[in-house]
Motif scaffolding. Structure first.
Motif, PDB file in Angstrom:
ATOM      1  N   GLN A  62     -11.640   7.530  -5.510  1.00  0.00           N
ATOM      2  CA  GLN A  62     -10.777   7.265  -4.351  1.00  0.00           C
ATOM      3  C   GLN A  62     -10.622   8.518  -3.489  1.00  0.00           C
ATOM      4  N   GLN A  63     -10.444   9.661  -4.177  1.00  0.00           N
ATOM      5  CA  GLN A  63     -10.242  10.915  -3.430  1.00  0.00           C
ATOM      6  C   GLN A  63     -11.468  11.254  -2.586  1.00  0.00           C
ATOM      7  N   GLN A  66     -11.565   8.921   0.402  1.00  0.00           N
ATOM      8  CA  GLN A  66     -10.464   9.243   1.331  1.00  0.00           C
ATOM      9  C   GLN A  66     -10.769  10.538   2.091  1.00  0.00           C
ATOM     10  N   ASP A  67     -11.297  11.538   1.386  1.00  0.00           N
ATOM     11  CA  ASP A  67     -11.625  12.820   2.041  1.00  0.00           C
ATOM     12  C   ASP A  67     -12.732  12.643   3.073  1.00  0.00           C
ATOM     13  N   SER A  70     -11.453  10.983   6.092  1.00  0.00           N
ATOM     14  CA  SER A  70     -10.570  11.837   6.915  1.00  0.00           C
ATOM     15  C   SER A  70     -11.395  12.847   7.717  1.00  0.00           C
ATOM     16  N   TRP A 173      -6.879   4.167   4.369  1.00  0.00           N
ATOM     17  CA  TRP A 173      -7.206   5.601   4.495  1.00  0.00           C
ATOM     18  C   TRP A 173      -7.671   5.925   5.918  1.00  0.00           C
ATOM     19  N   GLN A 176      -4.720   6.175   8.291  1.00  0.00           N
ATOM     20  CA  GLN A 176      -3.936   7.408   8.087  1.00  0.00           C
ATOM     21  C   GLN A 176      -4.457   8.556   8.948  1.00  0.00           C
TER      22      GLN A 176
END
Ligand SMILES: C[S@@+](CC[C@H](N)C(=O)[O-])C[C@H]1O[C@@H](n2cnc3c(N)ncnc32)[C@H](O)[C@@H]1O
Length: 318
Positions: A62-63, A66-67, A70, A173, A176
């Motif tokens: 997930q990280q 998400q990274d 972003s 994500w 965000q």
């Protein structure tokens, strides 16, 4: 970042584009010029146990996604797109989930029902399972199975699994960091029987489609009706379901997507001469097609074998 190859004269952003780079997508993306990408098209690891994700926890996975999402807030130009090809996770193990059980009502070796066993136990409360079996004309094991519902495929000792929808996580994500779900397509591929252990007994469908989620960075989206012919608009440009066979050979990469999928996304969502990147480039499908379609391109992968394949393939493009 480690540049694996340079190809062809770059039209702008000479240092960053028209190369395949080996490295973690996150650190490479952070070094790209802001507002320079027209389209980022990628298919990440799906968290289904492929070799390149085997040691990851779910939160590692997930990280990473998400990274990577972003990073796109900065590198996409306004009105540019991030298109993500991903499947749902069809058998996501969840320890916290109550166990569900499957009772295959056809093809039982013994026709004694759970209700009959319960009735026999009500009438003979002191009888043990062996005695109940004798009364009902079945084995002690059948009595136990009917009482405990444990003739369950999937095994009562295994962690139960559920379907995990990936699109909701991506959309959350993306929002965000200011990217919005603009459109989505279904890629209808052919059925992947090998991944579909459950389908015959459990009503679960065989795995035969994936998603393409298209996110936009708000700004002016330039529409060009000439990008596709009238036939192409009506056959796939304006259609929600794309029928494209999956790549059957696994010799180049274990999760390669078809060139046709990349070609449709690139032609639909980027201008000629525009910049197309793939931060999980694998065997180089996106860069190979982008170069052939006269876009600038950049591929990133952390795996050196994938990078070598992508370099060779993209250089060989027609
Ligand atoms: C689903 S595959 C992409 C396949 C590609 N679309 C193709 O057609 O060949 C995902 C790729 O992501 C790469 N990868 C995994 N983690 C990465 C990371 N942190 N940074 C860059 N690449 C990564 C893997 O090595 C793998 O090649």
């Amino acid at each position: 970042m480690q540049a694996a190859a340079l190809a062809g004269p770059a039209r702008h952003h000479e240092t960053a584009y028209n190369q395949i780079v080996r490295g973690d997508a996150r650190s490479v993306l952070r070094n790209l010029p802001g507002g320079s990408v027209d389209l980022s098209f990628w298919s990440p690891p799906y968290f289904v146990g492929k070799s390149y994700e085997r040691d990851w926890s779910f939160s590692d996975w997930q990280q990473l996604l998400q990274d990577v999402i972003s990073c796109h807030a900065h590198i996409l130009r306004e009105g540019g797109f991030m298109a993500v090809n991903i499947g749902d996770i069809l058998c996501f193990p969840d320890e916290s989930m109550p166990r569900y059980q499957a009772n295959n009502i056809r093809g039982k070796v013994n026709s004694v029902t759970r209700e009959q066993v319960l009735e026999a136990r009500r009438r003979h409360p002191d009888a043990n399972r062996k005695e109940l079996g004798r009364l009902l004309g079945c084995s002690e094991q059948t009595v136990q199975r009917r009482l405990e519902n444990n003739n369950v495929r999937g095994g009562k000792h295994q962690t139960p699994t559920k379907v995990l929808l990936t699109g909701c996580m991506l959309a959350e994500w993306a929002e965000q960091v200011g990217l919005y779900l603009y459109d989505r397509r279904i890629w209808h591929k052919d059925p992947c029987w090998a991944n579909s252990r459950w389908h015959s007994n459990s009503y679960r469908a065989v795995d035969e489609f994936e998603h393409v989620y298209i996110f936009v960075k708000p700004g002016i989206v330039e529409y060009d009706r000439q990008r596709l012919s009238d036939d192409e608009w009506s056959e796939w440009g304006s259609r929600g379901v794309w029928q494209i066979p999956s790549v059957r050979r696994n010799c180049r990469h274990e999760a390669e997507f078809p060139e046709e999928l990349a070609a449709r996304v690139i032609r639909l969502l980027s201008p000629e001469g525009g910049t197309v990147i793939d931060p999980f480039v694998g065997s180089g499908t996106t860069t190979f097609v982008a170069k052939a379609l006269d876009r600038q391109w950049l591929g990133i992968d952390m795996d050196s074998n994938a990078v070598a394949t992508a370099v060779e393939r993209t250089h060989a493009s027609w």
